[in-house]
Design a protein around this motif. Structure first.
Motif, PDB file in Angstrom:
ATOM      1  N   LEU A  94       0.808  -1.217   0.000  1.00 42.59           N
ATOM      2  CA  LEU A  94       0.000   0.000   0.000  1.00 42.59           C
ATOM      3  C   LEU A  94       0.843   1.269   0.000  1.00 42.59           C
ATOM      4  O   LEU A  94       0.413   2.290  -0.531  1.00 42.59           O
ATOM      5  CB  LEU A  94      -0.921   0.025   1.224  1.00 42.59           C
ATOM      6  N   ILE A  95       2.022   1.239   0.587  1.00 46.05           N
ATOM      7  CA  ILE A  95       2.822   2.461   0.732  1.00 46.05           C
ATOM      8  C   ILE A  95       3.118   3.134  -0.606  1.00 46.05           C
ATOM      9  O   ILE A  95       2.857   4.330  -0.755  1.00 46.05           O
ATOM     10  CB  ILE A  95       4.099   2.183   1.545  1.00 46.05           C
ATOM     11  N   GLU A  97       1.588   2.908  -3.560  1.00 48.92           N
ATOM     12  CA  GLU A  97       0.353   3.347  -4.211  1.00 48.92           C
ATOM     13  C   GLU A  97      -0.250   4.548  -3.495  1.00 48.92           C
ATOM     14  O   GLU A  97      -0.630   5.534  -4.120  1.00 48.92           O
ATOM     15  CB  GLU A  97      -0.658   2.208  -4.246  1.00 48.92           C
ATOM     16  N   PHE A  98      -0.348   4.460  -2.188  1.00 54.30           N
ATOM     17  CA  PHE A  98      -0.982   5.538  -1.447  1.00 54.30           C
ATOM     18  C   PHE A  98      -0.090   6.770  -1.339  1.00 54.30           C
ATOM     19  O   PHE A  98      -0.589   7.873  -1.155  1.00 54.30           O
ATOM     20  CB  PHE A  98      -1.453   5.051  -0.072  1.00 54.30           C
ATOM     21  N   SER A  99       1.217   6.627  -1.471  1.00 57.45           N
ATOM     22  CA  SER A  99       2.086   7.802  -1.534  1.00 57.45           C
ATOM     23  C   SER A  99       1.805   8.587  -2.806  1.00 57.45           C
ATOM     24  O   SER A  99       1.730   9.819  -2.786  1.00 57.45           O
ATOM     25  CB  SER A  99       3.555   7.385  -1.481  1.00 57.45           C
ATOM     26  N   ARG A 100       1.643   7.876  -3.903  1.00 58.30           N
ATOM     27  CA  ARG A 100       1.317   8.545  -5.176  1.00 58.30           C
ATOM     28  C   ARG A 100      -0.061   9.208  -5.104  1.00 58.30           C
ATOM     29  O   ARG A 100      -0.252  10.340  -5.527  1.00 58.30           O
ATOM     30  CB  ARG A 100       1.354   7.514  -6.309  1.00 58.30           C
ATOM     31  N   ILE A 101      -1.023   8.501  -4.511  1.00 58.01           N
ATOM     32  CA  ILE A 101      -2.367   9.050  -4.387  1.00 58.01           C
ATOM     33  C   ILE A 101      -2.373  10.242  -3.441  1.00 58.01           C
ATOM     34  O   ILE A 101      -3.056  11.244  -3.684  1.00 58.01           O
ATOM     35  CB  ILE A 101      -3.340   7.952  -3.903  1.00 58.01           C
ATOM     36  N   ILE A 121      -4.147  15.659   5.503  1.00 60.56           N
ATOM     37  CA  ILE A 121      -4.325  14.834   4.304  1.00 60.56           C
ATOM     38  C   ILE A 121      -3.413  13.611   4.368  1.00 60.56           C
ATOM     39  O   ILE A 121      -3.832  12.487   4.065  1.00 60.56           O
ATOM     40  CB  ILE A 121      -4.053  15.660   3.026  1.00 60.56           C
ATOM     41  N   VAL A 122      -2.168  13.814   4.795  1.00 58.25           N
ATOM     42  CA  VAL A 122      -1.239  12.689   4.908  1.00 58.25           C
ATOM     43  C   VAL A 122      -1.753  11.688   5.939  1.00 58.25           C
ATOM     44  O   VAL A 122      -1.759  10.484   5.705  1.00 58.25           O
ATOM     45  CB  VAL A 122       0.175  13.185   5.269  1.00 58.25           C
ATOM     46  N   LEU A 129      -0.392   3.702   8.650  1.00 55.89           N
ATOM     47  CA  LEU A 129       0.920   3.918   9.247  1.00 55.89           C
ATOM     48  C   LEU A 129       0.772   4.727  10.531  1.00 55.89           C
ATOM     49  O   LEU A 129       0.077   5.748  10.538  1.00 55.89           O
ATOM     50  CB  LEU A 129       1.836   4.677   8.278  1.00 55.89           C
ATOM     51  N   PRO A 130       1.425   4.328  11.602  1.00 57.11           N
ATOM     52  CA  PRO A 130       1.353   5.121  12.842  1.00 57.11           C
ATOM     53  C   PRO A 130       2.291   6.322  12.751  1.00 57.11           C
ATOM     54  O   PRO A 130       3.458   6.254  13.127  1.00 57.11           O
ATOM     55  CB  PRO A 130       1.796   4.124  13.913  1.00 57.11           C
TER      56      PRO A 130
END
Length: 144
Positions: A94-95, A97-101, A121-122, A129-130
């Motif tokens: 997920l990291i 993909e979700f970083s790009r999103i 937003i982050v 992620l904690p």
């Protein structure tokens, strides 16, 4: 002395055999390289990526500029998507993909009146992620 085995084609001393990547005529006509120009499908995350392990695919997807869920209309990632289990292996996939999103979401949402700040937003898009506030601020500065 053992006999040399024939290669793909006749080989004469002083000449090089054809490269395996060379495009040559095949039995059904000329071969063409794969199409890499404009007009190909956009680089989007397939809905099958959010498929649960049993049952039909989940349609809780979203896109900018509002980032609301297509299925339930809540802020995306919605509670239904957040409820999917995220073990260490899942987080590793997920990291990226979700970083790009998240980068796209920061650009879309921070300019809206009354919209969330980049740190919020982050924390919203990287819920799995904690992150502390300082870490979320550093990620937001990096993704801007």
């Amino acid at each position: 002395m053992p006999e040399d085995k024939p290669c793909n084609g006749p080989h004469r001393p002083g000449t090089r055999p054809a490269s395996p990547r060379a495009i040559s005529a095949g039995p059904t006509g000329p071969q063409r390289p794969p199409y890499r120009g404009p007009g190909r499908a956009p680089n989007v995350v397939p809905e099958s990526r959010w498929r649960s392990r049993c049952g039909p695919p989940v349609a809780h997807t979203a896109d900018g500029p509002l980032w609301t869920c297509d299925a339930c209309g809540r802020d995306w990632p919605c509670p239904a998507l957040r409820a999917t289990p995220t073990d260490a292996a899942r987080r590793a996939t997920l990291i990226p993909e979700f970083s790009r999103i998240t980068r796209r979401a920061i650009r879309d949402l921070r300019g809206q009146p009354g919209g969330p700040d980049p740190v919020a937003i982050v924390r919203r898009f990287l819920w799995f992620l904690p992150l502390t506030d300082e870490e979320a601020r550093a990620v937001a500065l990096r993704l801007r």
